[in-house]
Structure formats: structure tokens, C-alpha cells
Write a protein that holds these residues in place. Structure first.
Motif, PDB file in Angstrom:
ATOM      1  N   ARG A 120       0.812  -1.212   0.000  1.00 52.67           N
ATOM      2  CA  ARG A 120       0.000   0.000   0.000  1.00 52.67           C
ATOM      3  C   ARG A 120       0.857   1.279   0.000  1.00 52.67           C
ATOM      4  N   GLN A 121       2.131   1.164   0.381  1.00 51.96           N
ATOM      5  CA  GLN A 121       3.017   2.329   0.414  1.00 51.96           C
ATOM      6  C   GLN A 121       3.939   2.417  -0.802  1.00 51.96           C
ATOM      7  N   HIS A 122       3.825   1.467  -1.731  1.00 50.48           N
ATOM      8  CA  HIS A 122       4.764   1.453  -2.851  1.00 50.48           C
ATOM      9  C   HIS A 122       4.689   2.717  -3.701  1.00 50.48           C
ATOM     10  N   THR A 123       3.484   3.215  -3.975  1.00 47.67           N
ATOM     11  CA  THR A 123       3.360   4.423  -4.784  1.00 47.67           C
ATOM     12  C   THR A 123       4.048   5.593  -4.097  1.00 47.67           C
ATOM     13  N   LEU A 124       3.876   5.702  -2.792  1.00 49.96           N
ATOM     14  CA  LEU A 124       4.484   6.792  -2.039  1.00 49.96           C
ATOM     15  C   LEU A 124       6.003   6.715  -2.072  1.00 49.96           C
ATOM     16  N   VAL A 125       6.563   5.549  -1.721  1.00 52.61           N
ATOM     17  CA  VAL A 125       8.023   5.464  -1.589  1.00 52.61           C
ATOM     18  C   VAL A 125       8.721   5.521  -2.953  1.00 52.61           C
ATOM     19  N   VAL A 126       8.119   4.918  -3.981  1.00 57.65           N
ATOM     20  CA  VAL A 126       8.716   5.013  -5.312  1.00 57.65           C
ATOM     21  C   VAL A 126       8.623   6.453  -5.819  1.00 57.65           C
ATOM     22  N   GLY A 127       7.535   7.138  -5.510  1.00 54.13           N
ATOM     23  CA  GLY A 127       7.429   8.549  -5.866  1.00 54.13           C
ATOM     24  C   GLY A 127       8.508   9.384  -5.198  1.00 54.13           C
ATOM     25  N   LEU A 128       8.759   9.113  -3.918  1.00 52.39           N
ATOM     26  CA  LEU A 128       9.822   9.827  -3.213  1.00 52.39           C
ATOM     27  C   LEU A 128      11.185   9.518  -3.814  1.00 52.39           C
ATOM     28  N   TRP A 129      11.423   8.231  -4.118  1.00 54.91           N
ATOM     29  CA  TRP A 129      12.712   7.826  -4.706  1.00 54.91           C
ATOM     30  C   TRP A 129      12.919   8.517  -6.052  1.00 54.91           C
ATOM     31  N   ALA A 309       4.267  13.312  -4.629  1.00 52.00           N
ATOM     32  CA  ALA A 309       4.080  12.438  -5.786  1.00 52.00           C
ATOM     33  C   ALA A 309       3.050  11.349  -5.508  1.00 52.00           C
ATOM     34  N   GLY A 310       3.105  10.755  -4.308  1.00 49.32           N
ATOM     35  CA  GLY A 310       2.155   9.697  -3.965  1.00 49.32           C
ATOM     36  C   GLY A 310       0.714  10.164  -4.015  1.00 49.32           C
ATOM     37  N   ARG A 315      -4.592  10.506  -6.793  1.00 48.42           N
ATOM     38  CA  ARG A 315      -5.719  11.328  -7.216  1.00 48.42           C
ATOM     39  C   ARG A 315      -5.897  11.338  -8.733  1.00 48.42           C
ATOM     40  N   PHE A 316      -4.797  11.410  -9.481  1.00 45.83           N
ATOM     41  CA  PHE A 316      -4.886  11.615 -10.928  1.00 45.83           C
ATOM     42  C   PHE A 316      -4.345  10.458 -11.752  1.00 45.83           C
ATOM     43  N   GLY A 317      -3.810   9.415 -11.115  1.00 50.66           N
ATOM     44  CA  GLY A 317      -3.198   8.330 -11.854  1.00 50.66           C
ATOM     45  C   GLY A 317      -1.774   8.678 -12.257  1.00 50.66           C
ATOM     46  N   ARG A 318      -1.158   7.803 -13.071  1.00 52.03           N
ATOM     47  CA  ARG A 318       0.234   8.023 -13.464  1.00 52.03           C
ATOM     48  C   ARG A 318       0.361   8.850 -14.747  1.00 52.03           C
ATOM     49  N   THR A 319      -0.578   8.675 -15.671  1.00 54.29           N
ATOM     50  CA  THR A 319      -0.411   9.296 -16.986  1.00 54.29           C
ATOM     51  C   THR A 319      -0.591  10.807 -16.946  1.00 54.29           C
TER      52      THR A 319
END
Length: 441
Positions: A120-129, A309-310, A315-319
Motif C-alpha cells: 500500500r506504500q509502494h506508490t508513495l516510496v517510489v514517488g519519493l525515490w 508524488a504519492g 488522485r490523478f493516476g500516473r499518466t
């Protein structure tokens, strides 16, 4: 997160931080030509791009933590050698080995994020990275400008305490070991060698093309050899049992779109990073320190968006954020073409475009690198390496185009470079929209 972010920042910063120090380095070694000094950049770019994917593939097999620690140790040691280099040859050699360490660090640090955090935290941590990478790219010229006022050797020396602290206080204690199960197939050596040759020859031809001439026999021969090696890489990818780049990586549209868009975005972003520093120093006659500080609004804006980023992706997706970022980079180029002239006008000319560039870096890179998270866990490091390789090749192409378009420091030459930047941003947005997933959860 702090450990993996710090080592990724350190490794990626060194690709960009040297740009504003080349003049000072050349003065330290009398009798060296500009072409010789430029190999400080070229050696790092070529080796880093070429080693990324083989290093990521080996890390999955040998152990990601072991590869990361080895890379940090190598990067730290070679940074010390570069700082103490008695000659230009030693400095260039240290930079090449430093790039090997960086290539061992960058994809492996992302590959270790996934098992270190719940899904559940992957989007957050990859966004930070990924945000850390964007900040490293944007912060390179300002940091380099500040350090070069002391001595250019500080650019490399500053890595030593960071590397030692990371090894002792963080990586040895906190990170898990992740590797493929025992008995997994060893990566195919022939495909690894073919990829290594293809990338290194392509980047070498791109780097040397402006100096040699694009129709020079040496340039043409390098491009032809790179094409043959690329064809061999594709052949091994399709036929080998365990190729270094597995064809399964490109089954998903998101990863394919991210790979293409990162290449195109990086062409434009490399032009941004080098052209702004060069324009302010060579046309407006800013000092390296003043030019570096003047670029600071871009990384500061990147930080603001990267830290969110997360939530933005939730909210808006990746694209949508990535497309917005690529178009912001194109808009910055258009603004500079219209507003930046020979007479210095930082606040009305350069500054608004830098804000748009910061927006581009903070919005675009996080969702594109997060595409590695759509792959199977065992392919995350290799996927990250492919994305980073795409970015590095794009950066090399962008720098080569800038050099070719600005043989003299004139506003016309920079306008042509910024036109290429705008085209790269629009093309990246087009790739993302054309290859976006048909059904988004």
C-alpha cells in the motif's frame, strides 16, 4: 527510505554536478584541451548507461543488498581518488569507475524499496525515490556552483563522508537481502555483452559526434557497430533462456510507455540543465556561483511536487501528471525562446521557465519510474535499470544535440536547442498518451 534515497541522490547528483566545474578543472591541469576535459563528463555518461542493466540483472541473481553495498563502497573509494587526482588521466579513470559504482547503486536502491515497505506504500516510496532523482538532476548545477567556489575537488570529496555514513549506519543494519531463488538461471553472458557494447558505442558516438562531425567515418562506424550490437541484443532477448533484458518486461503498456517517454523527456531535460547554466555564464557572463544559485528555483519546485508524488498519483493516476510535466518542459522552452535575449533579464526571462522546469521534473519522473512497480517483484531491479538506461541515453543525446547546436554562445543557437527541448517534451507526452493502459483501475 533515508538510506536508499541518500545513496540514489549521491549517485545521480554526480552525473550533473560536474557541468559547472569543467572550466576550473581545466585550469588545474595546464596544457589540457577542452575536448580532453570533456571526457570527465563523457566517461561517466558512457559507463553509467552501459553498466546499468547488467548490474541490475546481476543484483537480482547475486543479491540486491550485496550489490548495493559493493556499489557504495566502490563509489566512495573512487570519489576519494577523483578528489585527489594528480592528473587529468587519473581523474577520468576514477570517473569511469565511479560510474560503475553508481550503476550498481541506482537500480538496486529502487529494487530494495519494494520488499522494504508494504504494497500500500509502494506508490508513495517510489514517488519519493524518483523525486530524489529529479532533485539530484536539478540540484546538480547549483550544488556544483557552490562547491566550485571552494575548490572543484570538493565536488568529489563531499561523497566520501556520505558513503561511509551510509555503509556504517544504514545499509549494513537496515536493509533486507533480496535475491532470486537458488537454482534460478544465470543471466545470459552473450546478451549482457551485446547490450554493453550497444549502449557504450551508441553513447560514445553521440558524445563524439559534435566534435568529429556527424558524417565523419569514425562517427558513422560507431553508430553502425552500435546498431549491430543492438540487433544482437534483441536476438538474444528473443531466443536466450535468461537474457539480460527479458522480453516479458515489455508486455505491459505502462512499462513500455515509461521507457519511451523517459528517453524523450531526458533528451529535453538534459538540454535544460546544461543550456541554462551555459547561457547565464557565456551570454550573460554570470559567475559559476551566481549561475548555480540562479538555477535553484527549479530543484526547489521539484522538491515541492516530488514530496507529494504519492497523493498526486492516487488522485490523478500516473499518466496525467507525467503528461502535464512533459508539456510544462515544452512550455518552458517556448517561453525562453520568446523572452530570453542577450541583455540579462533573469526575473522576466529565465526565472518563469525555471519554475516550469521544476514542475516538469517533480511531476514527470516519479510516475515514470513507478512503472517498475507494475512488474513482477523479481524483475523490479532489472526494470529500474532499463528505465535508468533509457534516461541516461536520452541525456547523452540531449547534451550532444546542445553542443552541436551551440558551437558559439549565441542566442540563436540556444533558441534552436530549446526548440529541440520543446519537441522532446511534446513527443514524450504523445508516447504516454498513445501507450496508456486501455483500462485503468
Amino acid at each position: 527510505m533515508a538510506v536508499l534515497g541518500a545513496v540514489a541522490f549521491m549517485a545521480q547528483l554526480d552525473f550533473f554536478v560536474v557541468n559547472v566545474a569543467l572550466d576550473g578543472i581545466g585550469q588545474s591541469f595546464p596544457g589540457t584541451s577542452v575536448a580532453s576535459v570533456s571526457w570527465i563528463l563523457s566517461a561517466y555518461a558512457i559507463v553509467f548507461a552501459a553498466v546499468l542493466v547488467p548490474a541490475g540483472r546481476i543484483a537480482d541473481h547475486w543479491g540486491r543488498k550485496k550489490m548495493l553495498l559493493s556499489g557504495v563502497a566502490l563509489f566512495t573509494l573512487t570519489s576519494a581518488v577523483a578528489a585527489a587526482a594528480p592528473s587529468l588521466g587519473v581523474l577520468v579513470g576514477a570517473r569511469a569507475l565511479q560510474a560503475v559504482g553508481a550503476a550498481m547503486i541506482v537500480p538496486t536502491s529502487l529494487g530494495l524499496l519494494y520488499p522494504s515497505f508494504p504494497k500500500r506504500q509502494h506508490t508513495l516510496v517510489v514517488g519519493l525515490w524518483a523525486g530524489v532523482g529529479a532533485i539530484a538532476a536539478s540540484a546538480g548545477p547549483p550544488v556544483g556552483g557552490l562547491l566550485v567556489t571552494l575548490d572543484w575537488r570538493w565536488i568529489f570529496l563531499i561523497n566520501v563522508p556520505v558513503g561511509i555514513a551510509t555503509l556504517v549506519a544504514g545499509a549494513l543494519l537496515l536493509l533486507p537481502e533480496v535475491r532470486q531463488p537458488r537454482g534460478a538461471a544465470v543471466p545470459d553472458a552473450a546478451s549482457a555483452l551485446a547490450l554493453l557494447l550497444a549502449v557504450s558505442l551508441l553513447v560514445l558516438a553521440t558524445v563524439q559526434g559534435p566534435g568529429w562531425g556527424w558524417t565523419d567515418l569514425r562517427t558513422v562506424a560507431l553508430f553502425a557497430a552500435a546498431a549491430l550490437a543492438a540487433a544482437a541484443t534483441v536476438e538474444r532477448t528473443l531466443r536466450a533462456k535468461a537474457p539480460v533484458i527479458e522480453k516479458q518486461l515489455f508486455i505491459g503498456r505502462q512499462f513500455t510507455a515509461a521507457t519511451a517517454a523517459l528517453f524523450l523527456f531526458s533528451v529535453g531535460f538534459a538540454i535544460v540543465l546544461l543550456s541554462t547554466a551555459l547561457f547565464m555564464q557565456e551570454v550573460w557572463h554570470f559567475s559559476p556561483l551566481r549561475a548555480g544559485v540562479s538555477i535553484a528555483p527549479a530543484p526547489l519546485t521539484s522538491i515541492a511536487f516530488a514530496m507529494n508524488a504519492g497523493p498526486i498519483q492516487h488522485r490523478f493516476g500516473r499518466t496525467a501528471p507525467a503528461v502535464t510535466g512533459t508539456l510544462a518542459m515544452a512550455l518552458a522552452a517556448g517561453y525562453w525562446i520568446a523572452a530570453v535575449h542577450t541583455t540579462p533579464d533573469y526575473w522576466g526571462g529565465m526565472f518563469p521557465g525555471l519554475i516550469l522546469v521544476g514542475l516538469a521534473g517533480g511531476l514527470t519522473q516519479a510516475p515514470l519510474f513507478a512503472a517498475a512497480g507494475t512488474l513482477a517483484p523479481g524483475r523490479a531491479t532489472t526494470g529500474s535499470a532499463v528505465l535508468n538506461m533509457s534516461r541516461q541515453i536520452g541525456s547523452a543525446v540531449g547534451v550532444a544535440l546542445l553542443v552541436a547546436l551551440t558551437p558559439q554562445a549565441t542566442t540563436t543557437g540556444f533558441d534552436h536547442a530549446w526548440s529541440v527541448q520543446a519537441g522532446a517534451g511534446i513527443a514524450a507526452a504523445g508516447a504516454l498518451l498513445a501507450l496508456r493502459p486501455r483500462h485503468t483501475p
